[in-house]
Design a protein around this motif. Sequence first.
Motif, PDB file in Angstrom:
ATOM      1  N   LEU A   1     -58.052  98.054  27.232  1.00  0.00           N
ATOM      2  CA  LEU A   1     -57.876  98.170  28.677  1.00  0.00           C
ATOM      3  C   LEU A   1     -58.463  99.453  29.254  1.00  0.00           C
ATOM      4  O   LEU A   1     -58.461  99.624  30.483  1.00  0.00           O
ATOM      5  CB  LEU A   1     -56.388  98.084  29.028  1.00  0.00           C
TER       6      LEU A   1
ATOM      7  N   LEU B   1     -48.499 100.867  32.437  1.00  0.00           N
ATOM      8  CA  LEU B   1     -49.899 101.230  32.554  1.00  0.00           C
ATOM      9  C   LEU B   1     -50.273 101.391  34.028  1.00  0.00           C
ATOM     10  O   LEU B   1     -49.571 100.905  34.914  1.00  0.00           O
ATOM     11  CB  LEU B   1     -50.777 100.154  31.902  1.00  0.00           C
TER      12      LEU B   1
ATOM     13  N   LEU C   1     -52.608  89.759  18.919  1.00  0.00           N
ATOM     14  CA  LEU C   1     -52.462  90.300  20.261  1.00  0.00           C
ATOM     15  C   LEU C   1     -52.844  89.231  21.273  1.00  0.00           C
ATOM     16  O   LEU C   1     -53.640  88.330  20.986  1.00  0.00           O
ATOM     17  CB  LEU C   1     -53.316  91.568  20.449  1.00  0.00           C
TER      18      LEU C   1
ATOM     19  N   CYS D   1     -45.061  95.741  22.820  1.00  0.00           N
ATOM     20  CA  CYS D   1     -45.528  95.817  21.437  1.00  0.00           C
ATOM     21  C   CYS D   1     -44.337  95.923  20.487  1.00  0.00           C
ATOM     22  O   CYS D   1     -43.279  96.442  20.863  1.00  0.00           O
ATOM     23  CB  CYS D   1     -46.436  97.021  21.233  1.00  0.00           C
TER      24      CYS D   1
ATOM     25  N   THR E   1     -50.737  91.790  31.600  1.00  0.00           N
ATOM     26  CA  THR E   1     -49.829  92.159  30.512  1.00  0.00           C
ATOM     27  C   THR E   1     -50.500  91.973  29.158  1.00  0.00           C
ATOM     28  O   THR E   1     -51.359  91.094  28.981  1.00  0.00           O
ATOM     29  CB  THR E   1     -48.534  91.331  30.573  1.00  0.00           C
ATOM     30  N   PHE E   2     -50.086  92.792  28.221  1.00  0.00           N
ATOM     31  CA  PHE E   2     -50.577  92.773  26.845  1.00  0.00           C
ATOM     32  C   PHE E   2     -49.384  92.585  25.928  1.00  0.00           C
ATOM     33  O   PHE E   2     -48.333  93.202  26.125  1.00  0.00           O
ATOM     34  CB  PHE E   2     -51.284  94.100  26.544  1.00  0.00           C
ATOM     35  N   HIS E   3     -49.537  91.734  24.927  1.00  0.00           N
ATOM     36  CA  HIS E   3     -48.507  91.563  23.903  1.00  0.00           C
ATOM     37  C   HIS E   3     -49.173  91.737  22.537  1.00  0.00           C
ATOM     38  O   HIS E   3     -50.201  91.123  22.255  1.00  0.00           O
ATOM     39  CB  HIS E   3     -47.866  90.170  23.977  1.00  0.00           C
TER      40      HIS E   3
ATOM     41  N   ALA F   1     -47.531  96.558  28.812  1.00  0.00           N
ATOM     42  CA  ALA F   1     -47.773  96.115  27.446  1.00  0.00           C
ATOM     43  C   ALA F   1     -46.459  96.082  26.694  1.00  0.00           C
ATOM     44  O   ALA F   1     -45.644  97.006  26.812  1.00  0.00           O
ATOM     45  CB  ALA F   1     -48.768  97.036  26.739  1.00  0.00           C
TER      46      ALA F   1
ATOM     47  N   VAL G   1     -54.057  98.598  22.948  1.00  0.00           N
ATOM     48  CA  VAL G   1     -53.840  98.598  24.399  1.00  0.00           C
ATOM     49  C   VAL G   1     -54.799  99.581  25.059  1.00  0.00           C
ATOM     50  O   VAL G   1     -55.499  99.249  26.032  1.00  0.00           O
ATOM     51  CB  VAL G   1     -52.385  98.976  24.737  1.00  0.00           C
ATOM     52  N   ARG G   2     -54.838 100.780  24.552  1.00  0.00           N
ATOM     53  CA  ARG G   2     -55.671 101.817  25.138  1.00  0.00           C
ATOM     54  C   ARG G   2     -57.156 101.487  25.002  1.00  0.00           C
ATOM     55  O   ARG G   2     -57.947 101.716  25.924  1.00  0.00           O
ATOM     56  CB  ARG G   2     -55.378 103.156  24.472  1.00  0.00           C
TER      57      ARG G   2
ATOM     58  N   LEU H   1     -53.716  89.016  25.588  1.00  0.00           N
ATOM     59  CA  LEU H   1     -53.959  89.721  26.836  1.00  0.00           C
ATOM     60  C   LEU H   1     -54.047  88.704  27.962  1.00  0.00           C
ATOM     61  O   LEU H   1     -54.851  87.759  27.904  1.00  0.00           O
ATOM     62  CB  LEU H   1     -55.258  90.522  26.738  1.00  0.00           C
TER      63      LEU H   1
END
Length: 406
Positions: free
Chosen positions: A262, A293, A313, A301, A217-219, A299, A258-259, A315
């Motif tokens: 990752l 994803l 951010l 945001c 997960t991404f924040h 993610a 994110v893009r 990760l």
Amino acid sequence: MRTRCVSTRPTASSVSATPQPTAFRTTRRDPKHESRRLLRGLRGPRLADRRGGDGPNRPARTRGIRPRARPARTDGRRAAAGGESDAATDRTRFCEVTALISGSPEKADSVADRYGVGTVLTYDEFEAGEGVETFDAVYVAGPNALHLDYARTAADHGKHVLCEKPIETSADRAREMVRVCEDAGVTLMVGYRPQVEPATRRLREMVRDGVLGDPVTFHGWFTGHILDAGGPDQWRLDPEMAGGGALMDVGVYPLNAVRFLLDAEPVAVRATTSAPHDQFEGVDEHVAFQLELPEGASASCSASYHAQADDRLRLVGTEGQAELAPAFNSEITPTLTVERGDRRVEYTGPFVNEVAEEFDYFAHCVLTDETPDPDGRDSVADMEAVEAIYESAETGRRVTVGDVGP
């Protein structure tokens, strides 16, 4: 060989961002032996040098500038930019400002006098092709809805284009800009500053090397008080000129991160927007979105035009996690924190002028005929996700990226 640049950026009274050309090198602290693997690569050459090396293919050095006030709109290919900050900057190595384009002649003349810029053009003169021999590329900034028009004019004159983010107000207009530049045979790059920040690039390498395991997960978030920067009449609060609100201005940073980090494209989104205050009528004051994803990662945001200023951010992977703070604002010195098992490493490098590095990298690509990253097609993907986010916020449903109709 020198790259001369001109910019289509609003005058200093109308905006608050701070582009400033400068050069940099990164250094590394001496971490404990067991943590060195996490930090390897944080010390290294400039991005342009990593792309071009130090051999005969490296572009010739160009004269730089030291702007300390954002210039009026400008043109040129020796990478150029300006800002309102008085922070000390180093000179760019592969680019210089050689022309200014402005609808405010007095302000443009003042900036030109301050920095020794020899050519000042009106927008009509720019469109007519006057002074084109004085620059090689155009820095397109200002209202998002005008980016395509300025890029088209530059491409028609055979000039390369460095376009501010977001690339335009819709995916269709972004695709048209890509087509226009490709047909003209000119370089198109979109200005996502954080992609040249060494800590961000090192985090990307860590992800690719599996240091954090598989991404889970991404924040990421970017918040602030836009009214403090430009008041209620600025173009960023005009839905026709901006194409949206917080998402279009600052929310695209975590989306693009994110893009970038990752190497993955969002499959679907769920989102909400709100504008509880009258000053933000017609645009999103706050936005929150969840990205699905590939491989089950996600993610979360958010962005805001009316919240405590913050940008960072985080990760999380199956084997570790990393945080970058601050992550997206200009003129920052990010701290990269990496945790894996019971080990924790923090690294804060020296200040890097991201705008100067961005301009030098763009100039390097122009001089060596390389395709920049991010190019226009990369930013089309951002706009496809943006449209899905707004569609989800409006309909309250999950939206597949790329399925949004005209």
